[in-house]
Design an enzyme around this catalytic site. Sequence first.
Site, PDB file in Angstrom:
ATOM      1  N   HIS A  17      16.978 -16.862 -19.176  1.00  0.00           N
ATOM      2  CA  HIS A  17      17.402 -18.174 -19.666  1.00  0.00           C
ATOM      3  C   HIS A  17      16.247 -18.812 -20.433  1.00  0.00           C
ATOM      4  CE1 HIS A  17      15.884 -21.368 -16.575  1.00  0.00           C
ATOM      5  NE2 HIS A  17      14.995 -20.438 -16.747  1.00  0.00           N
ATOM      6  N   CYS A  36       9.505 -22.281 -18.572  1.00  0.00           N
ATOM      7  CA  CYS A  36      10.938 -22.058 -18.795  1.00  0.00           C
ATOM      8  C   CYS A  36      11.347 -22.400 -20.225  1.00  0.00           C
ATOM      9  CB  CYS A  36      11.779 -22.845 -17.789  1.00  0.00           C
ATOM     10  SG  CYS A  36      11.875 -22.028 -16.175  1.00  0.00           S
ATOM     11  N   HIS A  42      12.900 -15.612 -20.923  1.00  0.00           N
ATOM     12  CA  HIS A  42      12.202 -15.067 -19.755  1.00  0.00           C
ATOM     13  C   HIS A  42      13.255 -14.915 -18.669  1.00  0.00           C
ATOM     14  CE1 HIS A  42      12.535 -19.303 -18.958  1.00  0.00           C
ATOM     15  NE2 HIS A  42      12.468 -18.999 -17.682  1.00  0.00           N
ATOM     16  N   HIS A  44      14.421 -14.659 -14.299  1.00  0.00           N
ATOM     17  CA  HIS A  44      14.162 -15.013 -12.897  1.00  0.00           C
ATOM     18  C   HIS A  44      14.978 -14.087 -11.996  1.00  0.00           C
ATOM     19  CE1 HIS A  44      12.086 -18.814 -13.687  1.00  0.00           C
ATOM     20  NE2 HIS A  44      13.003 -19.085 -14.603  1.00  0.00           N
ATOM     21  N   ASP A  82      24.567 -11.336 -13.652  1.00  0.00           N
ATOM     22  CA  ASP A  82      23.479 -10.399 -13.349  1.00  0.00           C
ATOM     23  C   ASP A  82      23.074  -9.600 -14.590  1.00  0.00           C
ATOM     24  OD1 ASP A  82      21.618  -9.193 -11.622  1.00  0.00           O
ATOM     25  OD2 ASP A  82      22.972  -7.501 -11.267  1.00  0.00           O
ATOM     26  N   HIS A  83      21.772  -9.652 -14.902  1.00  0.00           N
ATOM     27  CA  HIS A  83      21.217  -8.981 -16.090  1.00  0.00           C
ATOM     28  C   HIS A  83      21.828  -9.510 -17.386  1.00  0.00           C
ATOM     29  CE1 HIS A  83      19.609  -6.491 -12.931  1.00  0.00           C
ATOM     30  NE2 HIS A  83      18.739  -6.026 -13.799  1.00  0.00           N
ATOM     31  N   GLU A 129      15.201 -20.293  -7.739  1.00  0.00           N
ATOM     32  CA  GLU A 129      14.757 -19.633  -8.964  1.00  0.00           C
ATOM     33  C   GLU A 129      13.383 -19.004  -8.706  1.00  0.00           C
ATOM     34  OE1 GLU A 129      15.294 -21.691 -13.157  1.00  0.00           O
ATOM     35  OE2 GLU A 129      13.243 -21.965 -12.458  1.00  0.00           O
TER      36      GLU A 129
HETATM   37 NI    NI Z   1      13.006 -20.324 -16.152  1.00  0.00          NI
END
Ligand code: NI
Length: 139
Positions: A17, A36, A42, A44, A82-83, A129
Amino acid sequence: MPKIVQITRRERFSAAHKLARPEWSDQKNYETFGKCSNPNWHGHNYVLWVTVKGTPEPMTGFVVDLSALGEVIKEEVIQHVDHKNLNADVIFTKDIMTSTENLAIAIWEQLEKPVKKLGAELHCVKISETENNYVEYHG
Ligand code: NI
């Protein structure tokens, strides 16, 4: 008095995200959102706890079939996120600021009705997160 019991299922997902407002400078985004805001995304490793509540069923002693709950969470949430890139790939998160707070609300909205169909009531969606913070949403 009905005896209400809460029960929690944990699932995990990994997703990319970015938190940034396009109308702000990179500097202001970094000051507001920190790492972020990284322009090239990037990821998490998120942990999701879904708590449902209800009265234990007399024949089984269960509030809900936990494997059925796990399947609902996978179908409604995990397989979508997911992914994936939460800002681009996911129908229920691509138009929001993908803060953990907003993810909790979006996931609640995905799960509320399907959990009801299992005969339980959604009580809390909790997400972390990073291991130092988590958020909870109670609807
Ligand atoms: Ni982030």
